[in-house]
Design an enzyme around this catalytic site. Structure first.
Site, short mmCIF file in Angstrom:
data_model
loop_
_atom_site.label_atom_id
_atom_site.label_comp_id
_atom_site.label_asym_id
_atom_site.label_seq_id
_atom_site.Cartn_x
_atom_site.Cartn_y
_atom_site.Cartn_z
N ASP A 1 0.87 -1.18 0.00
CA ASP A 1 0.00 0.00 0.00
C ASP A 1 0.90 1.23 0.00
O ASP A 1 2.13 1.09 -0.06
CB ASP A 1 -0.94 -0.04 1.22
CG ASP A 1 -0.19 -0.19 2.53
OD1 ASP A 1 0.74 0.59 2.76
OD2 ASP A 1 -0.52 -1.10 3.32
N LYS B 1 3.94 0.90 2.33
CA LYS B 1 5.01 -0.08 2.14
C LYS B 1 4.80 -0.89 0.87
O LYS B 1 3.68 -1.22 0.50
CB LYS B 1 5.09 -1.02 3.36
CG LYS B 1 3.82 -1.76 3.67
CD LYS B 1 3.97 -2.61 4.93
CE LYS B 1 2.63 -3.17 5.37
NZ LYS B 1 2.66 -3.79 6.69
N GLU C 1 -1.99 -0.02 -5.08
CA GLU C 1 -1.76 1.30 -4.47
C GLU C 1 -0.28 1.71 -4.56
O GLU C 1 0.37 2.01 -3.57
CB GLU C 1 -2.25 1.32 -3.02
CG GLU C 1 -3.76 1.21 -2.93
CD GLU C 1 -4.29 1.46 -1.52
OE1 GLU C 1 -3.54 1.29 -0.55
OE2 GLU C 1 -5.48 1.82 -1.40
N ASN D 1 -5.07 7.92 -2.68
CA ASN D 1 -4.99 9.35 -2.35
C ASN D 1 -5.33 10.29 -3.50
O ASN D 1 -4.52 11.15 -3.88
CB ASN D 1 -3.62 9.69 -1.75
CG ASN D 1 -3.29 8.84 -0.55
OD1 ASN D 1 -2.45 7.95 -0.60
ND2 ASN D 1 -4.02 9.08 0.53
N HIS E 1 -10.30 10.40 1.63
CA HIS E 1 -9.86 10.59 0.24
C HIS E 1 -10.53 11.73 -0.51
O HIS E 1 -10.63 11.69 -1.73
CB HIS E 1 -9.99 9.27 -0.53
CG HIS E 1 -8.93 8.28 -0.15
ND1 HIS E 1 -8.99 6.94 -0.45
CD2 HIS E 1 -7.76 8.44 0.53
CE1 HIS E 1 -7.91 6.32 0.01
NE2 HIS E 1 -7.16 7.22 0.62
N GLU F 1 -11.18 0.28 -4.85
CA GLU F 1 -11.49 -0.07 -3.46
C GLU F 1 -12.32 1.05 -2.87
O GLU F 1 -11.94 2.22 -2.97
CB GLU F 1 -10.21 -0.19 -2.61
CG GLU F 1 -9.29 -1.31 -2.98
CD GLU F 1 -8.10 -1.42 -2.02
OE1 GLU F 1 -8.15 -0.80 -0.93
OE2 GLU F 1 -7.14 -2.09 -2.38
N ASP G 1 -15.19 -8.31 16.56
CA ASP G 1 -14.26 -9.45 16.64
C ASP G 1 -13.13 -9.25 17.66
O ASP G 1 -12.16 -9.99 17.66
CB ASP G 1 -13.69 -9.78 15.25
CG ASP G 1 -12.65 -8.77 14.78
OD1 ASP G 1 -12.58 -7.67 15.37
OD2 ASP G 1 -11.90 -9.10 13.84
N ASN H 1 -10.90 -1.59 15.07
CA ASN H 1 -11.21 -1.24 13.69
C ASN H 1 -10.60 0.08 13.28
O ASN H 1 -10.34 0.94 14.11
CB ASN H 1 -12.73 -1.19 13.50
CG ASN H 1 -13.36 -2.57 13.66
OD1 ASN H 1 -12.66 -3.58 13.50
ND2 ASN H 1 -14.63 -2.61 13.97
N ASP I 1 5.28 -3.59 11.48
CA ASP I 1 3.84 -3.39 11.44
C ASP I 1 3.12 -4.67 11.86
O ASP I 1 2.65 -4.81 12.99
CB ASP I 1 3.44 -2.94 10.03
CG ASP I 1 2.01 -2.44 9.96
OD1 ASP I 1 1.37 -2.33 11.02
OD2 ASP I 1 1.52 -2.17 8.85
CA CA Z 1 -12.40 -5.64 14.36
#
Ligand code: CA
Length: 656
Positions: free
Chosen positions: A143, A146, A191, A231, A264, A289, A300, A304, A385
């Site tokens: 992305d 990276k 990207e 972007n 964006h 996307e 979960d 997020n 990351d």
């Molecule tokens: Ca989540």
């Protein structure tokens, strides 16, 4: 999208599939019964063969993790059938070269190598859906943040890497072809904002893209070749990319963009930048996307990217209807307001929770099946990351299936935009209110708020805030902090996010406008240099600061000041900072003037590079009608090398 989660056709061809849907045996999917409570405004004149895409790259790992998907009738069925019934025409899938560690443990994010893409492609093809293949040319997420080279290609010369991209792309596409997968489009990079596969110069990037494109043309001459960037809000960026690709004569058909409404820019801007590329270079354009949250809540136990109260653009409520309206408007923009707009793909619409009880339970499943965005096994490849933040889905609240695997009504938008689905108007949610209040100001909550109707129109309605005097006192005394005040309006929950701040009455306080603007200089000594400079390493905050330098001794003597405008009567505090050197004998101080007369000062000094000194003047009394001027006086004899320095961050705060 935040990097770690982001990791996340010719007209004739698309027409072929419309034909295939309508006629053939195995790929036949009955048209969806359009009865739905969701409001969808018709998109007029959608071009023939428009791509309604869905990226479900994580779906095999999800299914392996025990996730079940259901149809609109509530019965369990193949998700690809449900997507086809919802009007989806294309399935997008990311492909990583080798997303596994040396022991064969998957990195996560679906562990999507070419074998996963073949499986997904076969199932999509079965239901008349065409595949968009998204090569990252990396072993894991690529992305704007990276673009890491695959393990096997590390240390290669650009010539060898170009050859590797060509061979790898060719082999992958041959596998898809041999499996009978219908491939409509192939992306040569994901990207790729100025980097690809470890390369960071366009001279090298274009070789790799060229190799990918060549392989697509040879193996799948009927498929479209796409480049993909992110972007669109960055002025001039897309025109620049397109110009470079043209300069290097890259052979491609589609210039695609990510479009996440939170970050964006506007849809008008998106249409404008894509249309410019389409018109100047004769390319097809699309959104590769997009997504939107249907709830602020996480399901979960893995945080997020989007939730309530964040510093993002929230054009629609985080509801199922809000999600549908967002997607509808993106489709409308590309289909009717953008030159050569050919489609819109939704990103990871099925990446839902793998369990319901705890992070521990889910984590074990994510590690085993690769159904989270990253597993701990990715640490060797991406230590900074994935290695630190591995976990589950950061977009489960942006899926188009609920946490139990049932499709949301918003999923029908792909089908319903063609006919429209007009239902009675009802209030869907209350728009958030965002307030900034000076710590010394008064908190005044609004008496009405906007109800957002299901057709995205707004109507003011009275609101009752759930707030006590005790809570207000806490907010006044709690310092700089953000609060969520809950209320009720029209039977719905309302939120007022109150940011208690130290309001700064100075403009361009950190020189980030890139010019002096409201600041004045009075250059008494005639310094060689005295201006606003862009250099973040020399700034206290941001990228800019006021800079001065002189070769000759005795020439640094100046004032830098600003008049405070629209100031209420009261007591104030002025702060400013300086660093510098080679000053010799200095006389430096900050000051406050009322009607041109100095009323208070605070001494300052310069020592060495990067050692900032801050002066605070408190208790400046001001009455409306007067002129309050604040600033800094600098006089340096110089020690032979000429004095230099940097000034930054002028703050004028209330002390009432
Ligand atoms: Ca989540």
């Amino acid at each position: 999208m935040k990097n770690r989660v982001k990791m996340l056709l010719t007209m004739a061809l698309a027409l072929m599939f419309v034909f295939a849907l309508a006629s053939c045996g195995d790929g036949k999917v009955s048209p969806l019964d359009a009865k739905s409570d969701i409001y969808v405004k018709k998109v007029e004149n959608i071009p023939e063969g428009f791509i309604f895409g869905m990226d479900v790259s994580s779906v095999l790992a999800e299914e392996a993790s025990g996730v079940k998907y259901y149809g609109f009738d509530g019965r369990e069925q193949d998700i690809f059938k449900t997507l086809a019934q919802a009007g989806v025409t294309h399935i997008r899938v990311r492909v990583w070269n080798d997303p596994f560690d040396e022991n064969g443990n998957g990195y996560g994010g679906g562990n999507n190598d070419i074998n996963a893409a073949v499986e997904i492609g076969k199932r999509a093809t079965k239901y008349g859906l065409s595949l968009i293949v998204d090569f990252h040319y990396s072993d894991f997420w690529a992305d704007p943040g990276k673009q890491m080279v695959p393990k096997a290609w590390r240390g290669m010369s650009i010539e060898d890497k170009t050859d590797a991209v060509y061979k790898y792309t060719k082999e992958c596409l041959e596998k898809l072809k041999a499996a009978g997968v219908s491939v409509g489009m192939v992306q040569i990079g994901n990207e790729t904002n100025g980097a690809l596969c470890g390369e960071k110069t366009w001279f090298n990037i274009q070789y790799l893209m060229g190799a990918g494109s060549k392989a697509v043309r040879e193996v799948l001459p009927e498929a479209l070749v796409a480049v993909h960037f992110a972007n669109p809000e960055r002025a001039g960026a897309y025109e620049n990319y397109a110009w470079r690709l043209d300069y290097y004569e890259l052979d491609y058909d589609v210039f695609a963009s990510s479009y996440y409404p939170y970050w964006h820019g506007t849809l008008d801007n998106l249409a404008s930048v894509l249309s410019t590329v389409a018109e100047k270079y004769g390319k097809k354009v699309m959104v590769m996307e997009t997504s939107y949250a249907f709830t602020p809540d996480d399901t979960d136990f893995s945080g997020n990217t989007i939730s309530d109260g964040g510093a993002i653009v929230k054009d629609y409520p985080f509801t199922v209807q809000g999600q549908a309206n967002s997607v509808r408007n993106v489709i409308d923009t590309i289909a009717t307001k953008t030159t050569n707009g050919i489609g819109v793909v939704y990103w990871e619409g099925a990446w839902i929770t793998v369990g319901t009880s705890s992070w521990e339970e889910n984590s074990a499943i994510w590690e085993k099946y690769g159904s989270g965005w990253a597993s701990s096994y990715a640490a060797g490849y991406d230590p900074d990351d994935a290695g630190k933040y591995y976990g589950g889905s950061a977009v489960d609240n942006q899926a188009m299936f609920d946490k139990t695997g049932h499709p949301l009504d918003s999923l029908r938008v792909f089908h319903l935009v063609k006919s429209g689905n007009v239902v009675p108007l009802v209030a869907d949610a209350i728009a958030d209110v965002n307030l900034m209040v000076d710590l010394n100001g008064k908190i005044e909550l609004p008496e009405t708020v906007d109800a957002v109707m299901n057709d995205d129109s707004k109507k003011a309605v009275p609101v009752m805030w759930n707030i006590t005097d005790k809570k207000l006192d806490e907010m006044y005394s709690g310092g700089v902090k953000k609060y969520d005040i809950v209320g009720t309006a029209d039977g719905l929950e309302a939120h007022c996010y109150v940011s208690m701040i130290e309001y700064n009455f100075l403009n361009n306080y950190s020189f980030e406008d890139g010019e002096l603007g409201p600041w004045r200089t009075n250059d008494i000594g005639g310094a060689d240099e005295l201006y606003v400079e862009k250099k973040s390493t020399d700034s206290l905050t941001g990228e800019y600061h006021a800079h001065f330098w002189s070769a000759k001794s005795g020439t640094v003597e100046f004032e830098l000041e600003q008049d405070a405008l629209d100031l209420p009567s009261g007591k104030y505090k002025f702060t400013i900072s300086i660093m510098g050197g080679d000053g010799g004998d200095t006389d430096i101080y900050s000051y406050a003037k009322i009607d041109g007369k100095v009323v208070k000062t605070a001494p300052l000094k310069m020592t060495v590079y990067n050692e900032w000194h801050t002066a605070v003047i408190e208790g400046i009394e001001y009455s409306e009608g007067q002129t309050l001027t604040v600033g800094i006086y600098v006089k340096c004899a110089g020690d032979g090398n000429g004095a230099w320095g940097k000034i930054d961050d002028g703050l004028l705060n209330s002390m009432n």
